[in-house]
Scaffold this motif. Structure first.
Motif, PDB file in Angstrom:
ATOM      1  N   TYR A  86       0.900  -1.408  -0.007  1.00 17.14           N
ATOM      2  CA  TYR A  86      -0.099   0.133   0.074  1.00 17.14           C
ATOM      3  C   TYR A  86       0.909   1.179   0.182  1.00 17.14           C
ATOM      4  O   TYR A  86       0.514   2.199  -0.698  1.00 17.14           O
ATOM      5  N   ASN A 103       3.826   1.424  -1.511  1.00 11.88           N
ATOM      6  CA  ASN A 103       4.449   1.870  -2.536  1.00 11.88           C
ATOM      7  C   ASN A 103       3.642   1.737  -3.851  1.00 11.88           C
ATOM      8  O   ASN A 103       3.588   0.851  -4.587  1.00 11.88           O
ATOM      9  N   LYS A 104       2.663   2.641  -3.856  1.00 12.93           N
ATOM     10  CA  LYS A 104       1.764   2.836  -5.158  1.00 12.93           C
ATOM     11  C   LYS A 104       1.725   4.047  -5.773  1.00 12.93           C
ATOM     12  O   LYS A 104       2.380   5.066  -5.257  1.00 12.93           O
ATOM     13  N   GLU A 105       1.648   3.895  -7.260  1.00 12.29           N
ATOM     14  CA  GLU A 105       1.592   5.078  -8.138  1.00 12.29           C
ATOM     15  C   GLU A 105       0.342   5.769  -7.587  1.00 12.29           C
ATOM     16  O   GLU A 105      -0.566   5.357  -7.051  1.00 12.29           O
ATOM     17  N   GLU A 106       0.242   6.896  -8.385  1.00 19.87           N
ATOM     18  CA  GLU A 106      -0.967   7.894  -8.315  1.00 19.87           C
ATOM     19  C   GLU A 106      -2.027   7.022  -8.859  1.00 19.87           C
ATOM     20  O   GLU A 106      -3.431   7.160  -8.459  1.00 19.87           O
ATOM     21  N   ASP A 107      -1.900   5.965 -10.029  1.00 21.45           N
ATOM     22  CA  ASP A 107      -2.924   5.450 -10.385  1.00 21.45           C
ATOM     23  C   ASP A 107      -3.632   4.199  -9.823  1.00 21.45           C
ATOM     24  O   ASP A 107      -4.377   3.546 -10.162  1.00 21.45           O
ATOM     25  N   GLY A 108      -2.517   3.951  -8.789  1.00 24.06           N
ATOM     26  CA  GLY A 108      -3.021   2.811  -7.983  1.00 24.06           C
ATOM     27  C   GLY A 108      -2.206   1.634  -8.112  1.00 24.06           C
ATOM     28  O   GLY A 108      -2.605   0.334  -7.414  1.00 24.06           O
ATOM     29  N   SER A 109      -1.457   1.461  -9.261  1.00 23.60           N
ATOM     30  CA  SER A 109      -0.798   0.337  -9.454  1.00 23.60           C
ATOM     31  C   SER A 109       0.555   0.277  -8.635  1.00 23.60           C
ATOM     32  O   SER A 109       1.082   1.245  -8.419  1.00 23.60           O
ATOM     33  N   LYS A 133       4.129   0.078  -7.272  1.00 27.41           N
ATOM     34  CA  LYS A 133       5.186   0.849  -7.572  1.00 27.41           C
ATOM     35  C   LYS A 133       6.578   0.017  -6.738  1.00 27.41           C
ATOM     36  O   LYS A 133       7.264   0.820  -6.003  1.00 27.41           O
TER      37      LYS A 133
END
Length: 126
Positions: free
Chosen positions: A22, A24-30, A32
């Motif tokens: 949770y 380590n997520k990108e802005e789009d939710g994937s 990272k």
């Protein structure tokens, strides 16, 4: 004492792995998580060690299943205590009665939740 640590680590590892994913997520939710990074190595170590701890607890439950004796308590004392606590002790009495089954099925399901992290552990390590 060692089994208590295995139980604690096995119980907390899905929360820790999910929290690391949770964070380590990108802005789009994937997710990272970079292959070979410190967070990827921490995630793979936590998932492997957590699954190992869950397996130890399942094996311990199988080991004590056949000869588990329920601790004896006077029924009058149990009824008086549960009445005083307004019935909140019934779940604990059931957990004590079915403790080996709780270990086998509870930690089995808990370890099964780590399956997605275990599949990625080798790739994440880099």
């Amino acid at each position: 004492m060692v089994l208590a640590w295995f139980a604690l680590i096995g119980f907390l590892s899905p929360f820790l792995c999910g929290g690391l994913m949770y964070l380590n997520k990108e802005e789009d939710g994937s997710p990272k998580i970079i292959q070979g990074s410190m967070s990827a190595k921490a995630l793979s170590l936590m998932s492997i060690f957590g699954a190992f701890c869950c397996l130890i607890m399942v094996l311990k439950g199988i080991h004590i299943w056949g000869n588990w004796e329920i601790p004896s308590i006077d029924p009058n004392v149990a009824a008086r205590t549960s009445t005083r606590a307004r019935g909140k002790g019934g779940i604990i009495l059931l957990a004590i009665k079915f403790f080996p089954q709780f270990l086998v099925f509870g930690y089995g399901i808990w370890g099964w939740q780590l399956k997605t992290y275990l599949k990625r552990a080798k790739w994440l390590w880099g």
